[in-house]
Structure formats: C-alpha cells, structure tokens
Scaffold this active site. Structure first.
Site, PDB file in Angstrom:
ATOM      1  N   ASP A 209     -12.939  -6.943   3.399  1.00 49.13           N
ATOM      2  CA  ASP A 209     -14.100  -6.980   2.496  1.00 49.13           C
ATOM      3  C   ASP A 209     -14.751  -8.362   2.551  1.00 49.13           C
ATOM      4  O   ASP A 209     -15.975  -8.483   2.518  1.00 49.13           O
ATOM      5  CB  ASP A 209     -13.684  -6.663   1.050  1.00 49.13           C
ATOM      6  CG  ASP A 209     -13.783  -5.163   0.734  1.00 49.13           C
ATOM      7  OD1 ASP A 209     -13.497  -4.361   1.637  1.00 49.13           O
ATOM      8  OD2 ASP A 209     -14.139  -4.803  -0.409  1.00 49.13           O
TER       9      ASP A 209
ATOM     10  N   ASP B 184      -4.206 -17.603   2.479  1.00 48.58           N
ATOM     11  CA  ASP B 184      -5.091 -18.355   1.577  1.00 48.58           C
ATOM     12  C   ASP B 184      -5.987 -19.303   2.378  1.00 48.58           C
ATOM     13  O   ASP B 184      -7.207 -19.354   2.182  1.00 48.58           O
ATOM     14  CB  ASP B 184      -4.289 -19.094   0.486  1.00 48.58           C
ATOM     15  CG  ASP B 184      -2.974 -19.686   0.977  1.00 48.58           C
ATOM     16  OD1 ASP B 184      -2.651 -19.510   2.167  1.00 48.58           O
ATOM     17  OD2 ASP B 184      -2.278 -20.339   0.173  1.00 48.58           O
TER      18      ASP B 184
ATOM     19  N   TYR C 227       0.805  -1.219   0.000  1.00 47.49           N
ATOM     20  CA  TYR C 227       0.000   0.000   0.000  1.00 47.49           C
ATOM     21  C   TYR C 227       0.845   1.280   0.000  1.00 47.49           C
ATOM     22  O   TYR C 227       0.331   2.360  -0.253  1.00 47.49           O
ATOM     23  CB  TYR C 227      -0.914   0.012   1.227  1.00 47.49           C
ATOM     24  CG  TYR C 227      -2.347  -0.247   0.868  1.00 47.49           C
ATOM     25  CD1 TYR C 227      -2.762  -1.532   0.569  1.00 47.49           C
ATOM     26  CD2 TYR C 227      -3.275   0.782   0.806  1.00 47.49           C
ATOM     27  CE1 TYR C 227      -4.079  -1.785   0.228  1.00 47.49           C
ATOM     28  CE2 TYR C 227      -4.588   0.535   0.466  1.00 47.49           C
ATOM     29  CZ  TYR C 227      -4.983  -0.744   0.180  1.00 47.49           C
ATOM     30  OH  TYR C 227      -6.280  -0.985  -0.159  1.00 47.49           O
TER      31      TYR C 227
ATOM     32  N   LYS D 265       1.639 -14.600   4.592  1.00 47.23           N
ATOM     33  CA  LYS D 265       2.024 -15.579   3.572  1.00 47.23           C
ATOM     34  C   LYS D 265       3.532 -15.788   3.753  1.00 47.23           C
ATOM     35  O   LYS D 265       4.334 -15.636   2.823  1.00 47.23           O
ATOM     36  CB  LYS D 265       1.671 -15.000   2.184  1.00 47.23           C
ATOM     37  CG  LYS D 265       1.778 -15.973   1.047  1.00 47.23           C
ATOM     38  CD  LYS D 265       0.650 -16.982   0.992  1.00 47.23           C
ATOM     39  CE  LYS D 265       0.908 -17.994  -0.114  1.00 47.23           C
ATOM     40  NZ  LYS D 265       0.038 -19.175  -0.031  1.00 47.23           N
TER      41      LYS D 265
ATOM     42  N   ASP E  36      -6.790  -5.393   3.865  1.00 45.45           N
ATOM     43  CA  ASP E  36      -7.765  -4.735   2.994  1.00 45.45           C
ATOM     44  C   ASP E  36      -8.694  -5.773   2.375  1.00 45.45           C
ATOM     45  O   ASP E  36      -9.924  -5.647   2.405  1.00 45.45           O
ATOM     46  CB  ASP E  36      -6.983  -3.990   1.903  1.00 45.45           C
ATOM     47  CG  ASP E  36      -7.890  -3.300   0.905  1.00 45.45           C
ATOM     48  OD1 ASP E  36      -8.907  -2.725   1.349  1.00 45.45           O
ATOM     49  OD2 ASP E  36      -7.601  -3.345  -0.305  1.00 45.45           O
TER      50      ASP E  36
END
Ligand code: NAI
Length: 334
Positions: free
Chosen positions: A231, A203, A123, A170, A227
């Site tokens: 959602d 994941d 970001y 990750k 982010d």
C-alpha cells in the site's frame, strides 16, 4: 474460447468489474466469463462467504480475475481473500508498482516489484483469546513457504531482467520467525549469483521508500509486511486506484487489484477502474494474449496522458466516463 472465472466482489467491485469487461469486450477478444459471487452478499443463501463453487470454478478454469471483497473488521467471517489464496495455494503475491503516464507524483521513475509471501505469517489468522483482557496472534513462518517465495522472487528477477532482490524483515526482533524467512532468502540467493542480494529491516525500508524509492528493485517480504509495504508503494505512484496485483501458485493464478472494496465510494460511479484493468492486462499477458494486452494498455495510457482521470488521481471523470474514453481510444487502435 478461453474460460476465465470472474469474481465481481462487493463495494466498488461490481462497478470496476463491469468497466473492465466492457473494455475487454471492446478489444474484440472473446472470453467465456464464468461469473461467481462471493462475500457478505451470499452468506444468507449459501451459509458461507466463499462457497465451494467459487474454488471449483477457479480450479476448473485455472485463471481468475477478482474484484475486492469486504472483510468485517475485528469480528465476523474470515477474509474471503485469505481463504481463496490458502485453498488454491496461491503462494506468491506479485505487485508491480511503477509510475503511469499523466499521473503526477512526488517521484518519477519508480519501478518496484513487491513479492509478498501469501499463505502464512500473522495472516494465517491463528488467534487465541487467552482471557477477557488478553489475546494473541501466532506468527508462524515455515522453511518450505519461505524458500519457495524466495525462489519465486529470484526467478522473477532473473526472467524480468531485474538487478536486485531486497529481503525485508524485522529479524532483529522476531529472531526466530523473520530470522527463518531471512535465512531462507540468503540460501536461495546463493543459487542466483547474477542477481544482487540485499537485506533491510522493515522500518528502515519504509523510511527509505518515502525518501528515495528509486533505490529499490524487487522487494521480498513475509505476508503482513508485504501487505503494508505494497500500500505504501501504491501511494508512491498515485494511490490504490492504480495499483495492480496477482496471486500466483503452481496450478492457478488469480489477478486482482491491491485495493479493497472502498465502501466510502461504492455505488457512486467514482471508482477508478485502472488497478483492476492493469491486473486484467497482466492476466491477458499471462494467458498469452499479449497483443490485446498491449492494445488495452496503450489505450489506457493514452487516456491518462490526455488528462482524463478519475477523482482519486486528481481528475473529474466518473468511472463510466473514464471507461468510455478508454474504449474510444481502443477502437482507434484495433
Ligand atoms: P480500500 O482499499 O477499500 O480503500 C482505501 C481508500 O482508497 C478509500 O478512501 C477508497 O475510497 C480508496 N480507493 C480504493 N480503491 C479505489 C479505487 N479503485 N478508486 C478510487 N478510490 C479507491 O481499503 P479499506 O477501506 O481499508 O478496506 C475496505 C474493505 O476492503 C475492507 O473490508 C477490507 O478488508 C477489504 N479489502 C479487500 C481486499 C481484497 O479483496 N483483495 C484488499 C484490501 C482490503
């Protein structure tokens, strides 16, 4: 009288801001709103989407309520949202996500708090065009930023009677950057023996969230995963129209919904003001106006419980009709 910055944003921003202002006014609480414009609409006049006056206003008032601001995709100016978070060092993005009454979803009892690092990672927008056919984005993660967000998450968990913090990375692939984030979380977890600590790869986390969200409590993530996952969490409880958020730093706090400017429904009186209202309710709690916050929340929940909803959550009320219904109920409470 408390002075608070209000950034009305663009797209559906002005509609949902006006709805929330109307509801807070109806509660009887007097706030001196310092209204600031930002985004594409101010560029022509002020040559920047985020004029200094906006930053100065939040610095002077300490608190802001913010509507979404559009960011051009793949070109154009840098996100106003990202800049604001960076300039004010709003390092923690806090997104509580739980079922609201009257909104039927696949799962009941979802109660997850997403804590997203808000200042670095992909970001930060450090990008280079290597040649015409090659571009790179640099994912920079630092120990101080990772440690302070982990401390924020554990501290939040402790103060809010939460049982577990689960760090999401990750780190099997991004061994250095996500590895550092993970190690910082591990170190901080040692200082909070009362809170359970868990690690998961992003994941797998997404899969687990859609299959069994109730296993999660507080999620701690670097910026980009935070982010995306927030959602996803919004989807679990009925969508973006109801998902609240806050950006918190040492000196300032900016409360804003998770969603964007929804250009597809802007100006049509269709937007759901719930996410913005829930963000405002948390803002009122933050400034110690807990009584007013509770009254507004009660009126909102009663409205939803009675099947009064906007289209995004299966109803047929417009933004302004929905707002009026909340106000009607609020007047019976105060
Ligand atoms: P979006 O969140 O604006 O919209 C995604 C979908 O959800 C759309 O179908 C929209 O109609 C719906 N939706 C969102 N909020 C709603 C509400 N309150 N009531 C009813 N329906 C709602 O995401 P999108 O389309 O990806 O982004 C649009 C713009 O917003 C982009 O320029 C993006 O950069 C910006 N954005 C700004 C944010 C902020 O200011 N904090 C956060 C996210 C996106």
């Amino acid at each position: 009288m408390k002075r608070i910055t209000l950034i009305k944003g663009d797209g559906i921003g002005p509609e949902i801001s006006d709805a929330v202002l109307k509801i807070i006014n109806a509660s009887g609480l007097s706030i001196d709103w310092d209204i600031q414009t930002a985004g594409a609409d101010v560029i022509e006049k002020e040559h920047t989407p985020l004029p200094d006056r906006v930053i100065k206003s939040v610095m002077a008032n300490g608190i802001a309520l913010k509507s979404p601001v559009t960011t051009p995709i793949g070109k154009g100016f840098r996100s106003v949202n990202v800049q604001l978070r960076k300039e004010l060092d709003l390092y923690a993005n806090l997104r509580p996500c739980y079922n609201l009454p009257g909104i039927k979803t696949r799962y009941e009892g979802v109660d997850i708090v997403v804590v997203r690092e808000n200042t670095e990672d992909l970001y930060a927008g450090i990008e280079n065009q290597i040649d015409e056919d090659t571009a790179e984005s640099i994912k920079r993660i630092t120990r101080p930023a990772s440690t302070r967000i982990a401390e924020f998450a554990f501290d939040y968990a402790l103060k809010n009677n939460r049982k577990e913090v689960c760090v999401v990375t990750k780190a099997n692939i991004c061994k250095l950057s996500d590895g550092l984030f993970l190690n910082c979380a591990r170190e901080v977890s040692q200082k909070f023996p009362q809170i359970k600590f868990r690690e998961i790869l992003v994941d797998n986390c997404c899969m687990q969230l859609v299959q069994n969200p109730n296993q999660f409590d507080v999620l701690l993530l670097p910026n980009l995963y935070g982010d995306i996952v927030s959602d996803l969490c919004a989807g679990l409880i009925g969508g973006l129209g109801i998902a609240q958020g806050a950006n918190i730093g040492k000196d300032y706090a900016v409360f804003e919904p998770v969603h964007g400017s929804a250009p597809d429904i802007a100006g049509l009186d269709k937007a759901n003001p719930t996410a913005m209202l829930m963000s405002a309710i948390e803002m009122l709690n933050y400034i110690g106006e807990n009584n007013t916050a509770l009254k507004i929340k009660t009126a909102l929940f009663d409205t939803l419980r009675n099947g009064i909803k906007t289209a995004d959550i299966g109803g047929d009320y417009s933004c302004s009709q929905f707002t009026d219904e909340i106000i009607k109920r609020l007047r019976c409470i105060i």
